[in-house]
Design an enzyme around this catalytic site. Structure first.
Site, PDB file in Angstrom:
ATOM      1  N   GLY A 160       0.835  -1.190   0.000  1.00 54.02           N
ATOM      2  CA  GLY A 160       0.000   0.000   0.000  1.00 54.02           C
ATOM      3  C   GLY A 160       0.872   1.243   0.000  1.00 54.02           C
ATOM      4  O   GLY A 160       2.003   1.226  -0.505  1.00 54.02           O
ATOM      5  N   ILE A 162       2.459   2.760   2.443  1.00 59.59           N
ATOM      6  CA  ILE A 162       3.714   2.627   3.183  1.00 59.59           C
ATOM      7  C   ILE A 162       4.684   1.732   2.416  1.00 59.59           C
ATOM      8  O   ILE A 162       5.880   2.024   2.326  1.00 59.59           O
ATOM      9  CB  ILE A 162       3.465   2.076   4.597  1.00 59.59           C
ATOM     10  CG1 ILE A 162       2.576   3.030   5.398  1.00 59.59           C
ATOM     11  CG2 ILE A 162       4.796   1.872   5.327  1.00 59.59           C
ATOM     12  CD1 ILE A 162       2.207   2.528   6.779  1.00 59.59           C
ATOM     13  N   ARG A 182      -2.644  -8.224  -1.279  1.00 53.14           N
ATOM     14  CA  ARG A 182      -3.773  -9.150  -1.128  1.00 53.14           C
ATOM     15  C   ARG A 182      -4.174  -9.740  -2.470  1.00 53.14           C
ATOM     16  O   ARG A 182      -4.453 -10.932  -2.590  1.00 53.14           O
ATOM     17  CB  ARG A 182      -4.955  -8.411  -0.486  1.00 53.14           C
ATOM     18  CG  ARG A 182      -6.165  -9.294  -0.202  1.00 53.14           C
ATOM     19  CD  ARG A 182      -7.239  -8.505   0.513  1.00 53.14           C
ATOM     20  NE  ARG A 182      -6.793  -8.046   1.820  1.00 53.14           N
ATOM     21  CZ  ARG A 182      -7.501  -7.219   2.596  1.00 53.14           C
ATOM     22  NH1 ARG A 182      -8.649  -6.734   2.171  1.00 53.14           N
ATOM     23  NH2 ARG A 182      -7.026  -6.856   3.779  1.00 53.14           N
ATOM     24  N   THR A 183      -4.212  -8.899  -3.491  1.00 52.28           N
ATOM     25  CA  THR A 183      -4.535  -9.370  -4.835  1.00 52.28           C
ATOM     26  C   THR A 183      -3.444  -8.926  -5.800  1.00 52.28           C
ATOM     27  O   THR A 183      -2.821  -7.872  -5.610  1.00 52.28           O
ATOM     28  CB  THR A 183      -5.892  -8.812  -5.306  1.00 52.28           C
ATOM     29  OG1 THR A 183      -5.881  -7.376  -5.201  1.00 52.28           O
ATOM     30  CG2 THR A 183      -7.031  -9.354  -4.450  1.00 52.28           C
ATOM     31  N   ALA A 236       4.292  -3.976  10.814  1.00 50.35           N
ATOM     32  CA  ALA A 236       2.843  -4.149  10.657  1.00 50.35           C
ATOM     33  C   ALA A 236       2.186  -4.246  12.030  1.00 50.35           C
ATOM     34  O   ALA A 236       1.975  -3.242  12.710  1.00 50.35           O
ATOM     35  CB  ALA A 236       2.570  -5.391   9.807  1.00 50.35           C
ATOM     36  N   ARG A 237       1.866  -5.461  12.443  1.00 52.50           N
ATOM     37  CA  ARG A 237       1.325  -5.738  13.768  1.00 52.50           C
ATOM     38  C   ARG A 237       2.009  -6.997  14.291  1.00 52.50           C
ATOM     39  O   ARG A 237       2.368  -7.895  13.525  1.00 52.50           O
ATOM     40  CB  ARG A 237      -0.190  -5.947  13.728  1.00 52.50           C
ATOM     41  CG  ARG A 237      -1.011  -4.687  13.493  1.00 52.50           C
ATOM     42  CD  ARG A 237      -0.955  -3.760  14.705  1.00 52.50           C
ATOM     43  NE  ARG A 237      -1.880  -2.631  14.588  1.00 52.50           N
ATOM     44  CZ  ARG A 237      -1.552  -1.452  14.089  1.00 52.50           C
ATOM     45  NH1 ARG A 237      -0.318  -1.260  13.626  1.00 52.50           N
ATOM     46  NH2 ARG A 237      -2.439  -0.469  14.044  1.00 52.50           N
ATOM     47  N   GLU A 265       1.831  -7.294  23.068  1.00 52.22           N
ATOM     48  CA  GLU A 265       2.171  -5.871  23.079  1.00 52.22           C
ATOM     49  C   GLU A 265       1.200  -5.140  23.999  1.00 52.22           C
ATOM     50  O   GLU A 265      -0.011  -5.311  23.855  1.00 52.22           O
ATOM     51  CB  GLU A 265       2.091  -5.291  21.664  1.00 52.22           C
ATOM     52  CG  GLU A 265       2.639  -3.882  21.566  1.00 52.22           C
ATOM     53  CD  GLU A 265       2.646  -3.332  20.139  1.00 52.22           C
ATOM     54  OE1 GLU A 265       2.123  -2.215  19.956  1.00 52.22           O
ATOM     55  OE2 GLU A 265       3.158  -4.017  19.239  1.00 52.22           O
ATOM     56  N   HIS A 284       7.132   0.027  19.287  1.00 54.92           N
ATOM     57  CA  HIS A 284       6.037   0.589  18.488  1.00 54.92           C
ATOM     58  C   HIS A 284       6.125   2.119  18.415  1.00 54.92           C
ATOM     59  O   HIS A 284       5.223   2.849  18.837  1.00 54.92           O
ATOM     60  CB  HIS A 284       4.675   0.162  19.047  1.00 54.92           C
ATOM     61  CG  HIS A 284       3.617   0.104  17.991  1.00 54.92           C
ATOM     62  ND1 HIS A 284       2.524  -0.729  18.054  1.00 54.92           N
ATOM     63  CD2 HIS A 284       3.466   0.790  16.823  1.00 54.92           C
ATOM     64  CE1 HIS A 284       1.750  -0.562  16.993  1.00 54.92           C
ATOM     65  NE2 HIS A 284       2.317   0.360  16.227  1.00 54.92           N
ATOM     66  N   ILE A 285       7.186   2.568  17.798  1.00 58.25           N
ATOM     67  CA  ILE A 285       7.466   4.009  17.770  1.00 58.25           C
ATOM     68  C   ILE A 285       7.659   4.559  16.354  1.00 58.25           C
ATOM     69  O   ILE A 285       7.932   5.746  16.186  1.00 58.25           O
ATOM     70  CB  ILE A 285       8.704   4.350  18.616  1.00 58.25           C
ATOM     71  CG1 ILE A 285       9.909   3.448  18.269  1.00 58.25           C
ATOM     72  CG2 ILE A 285       8.403   4.166  20.091  1.00 58.25           C
ATOM     73  CD1 ILE A 285      10.712   3.848  17.091  1.00 58.25           C
TER      74      ILE A 285
END
Length: 321
Positions: A160, A162, A182-183, A236-237, A265, A284-285
């Site tokens: 995307g 980022i 994703r696609t 990401a996460r 987290e 996470h900064i």
């Protein structure tokens, strides 16, 4: 007149960015009375959002301060239009990714340890680490004391805004880029091709949203497919990567990693990730620069203007995200 809600924690000087003809309602971090707002600029901290939401009345649009809205989805009923902040923090996050890639390849954590120890001769440890991460390579002369970014192959998983910003920053270094989304589309492979692309990558950057499909995307199988000494970067996460599998891959010297997110987290005291080898870890900064709220308010102001004019909003979150 449109009422726009903004957290009291946001610098008041940013209020001037809002377009004329709207009323700005400053919402306390811990509200004690009901507040009527039609357009809400959601605080960046999910805890603050959850504290404020029960006190808000008449919200039609919730504009997130973050690109990822997985923490906000349970908060809002279907009649509230939720918009993410995709693109707002792309530059800051991409700069963090570039920084940790360079820091890892140039072995800066090791050299900071050497500086603290004050022992020049310890620099030979850099070649020992390099050889351990790249089994089968012959010893180099002179010693390998850091690695090159030029000529590396990077796989960006999640292409995307980022992901595109990361590619823009890597290109001047002569890095070859593979892309996954994703696609599939022109120049971008589908997520189903991930297993075929992982073995060729020197650097794997994760920048996917947190969804049911991406949870556990990178586990023991995927980590084993990565070449020895490859670098995994997770911006990401945390749950996108299986923590136990990553710890094993770091511990046996198969991979290096750089994480701005973790699972769990916040990362609790004493967790094995704090002391894992071959790892750069930040709490996470990545997007938390001085321009964070300025970027949020500029984008929110554009969204407010669109809403007032009856134009379609950008970044509307649909379905299960």
């Amino acid at each position: 007149m449109l009422k726009v809600g903004v957290s009291e924690a946001a610098d008041a000087s940013l209020h001037r960015l809002m377009p004329p003809g709207v009323t700005l309602e400053v919402i306390p971090v811990e509200p004690e009375r009901a507040v009527d707002v039609e357009f809400w600029i959601v605080p960046p901290y999910p805890r603050h959002a959850a504290q404020a939401w029960p006190w808000l009345r008449g919200v039609h649009v919730a504009q997130s301060s973050l690109a990822g809205v997985d923490g906000l989805l349970p908060l809002f009923p279907p009649e509230v239009t939720l918009c993410d902040a995709r693109g707002v923090h792309s530059a800051a996050t991409a700069e963090w990714v570039l920084a940790v890639i360079l820091a890892s390849l140039k072995d800066l954590p090791l050299y900071d340890d050497i500086r603290r120890a004050g022992v020049w001769q310890r620099r030979k440890e850099a070649q020992e680490r390099y050889c351990a991460l790249h089994p089968g390579e012959q010893a180099h002369y002179p010693r390998v004391l850091l690695d090159d970014l030029q000529g590396k192959r990077a796989l960006i998983v999640g292409y995307g805004s980022i992901g595109q910003a990361i590619e823009e920053r890597l290109q001047p270094f002569g890095v070859e880029i593979d892309r996954v989304a994703r696609t599939a589309r022109a120049g971008v492979s589908a997520i189903g091709d991930l297993a075929d692309l992982l073995p060729a990558a020197d650097i794997v950057v994760l920048i996917v949203p947190m969804t049911a499909e991406t949870a556990g995307m990178i586990g023991a199988k995927e980590l084993a497919l990565m070449k020895p000494g490859a670098l995994l970067v997770n911006a990401a996460r945390g749950p996108v990567v299986n923590t136990a599998a990553l710890l094993a891959a770091l511990g046996d010297g198969h991979l290096r990693a750089a994480l701005d997110v973790s699972d769990p987290e916040p990362l609790p005291d004493g967790h094995p990730l704090w002391s894992a080898p071959n790892l750069i870890l930040t709490p996470h900064i990545a997007a938390s620069t001085p321009m964070f709220m300025t970027r949020v308010m500029r984008f929110a102001a554009k969204q407010v203007s669109r809403y007032v004019r009856g134009e379609p909003l950008e970044n509307v979150v649909k379905g299960a995200y």
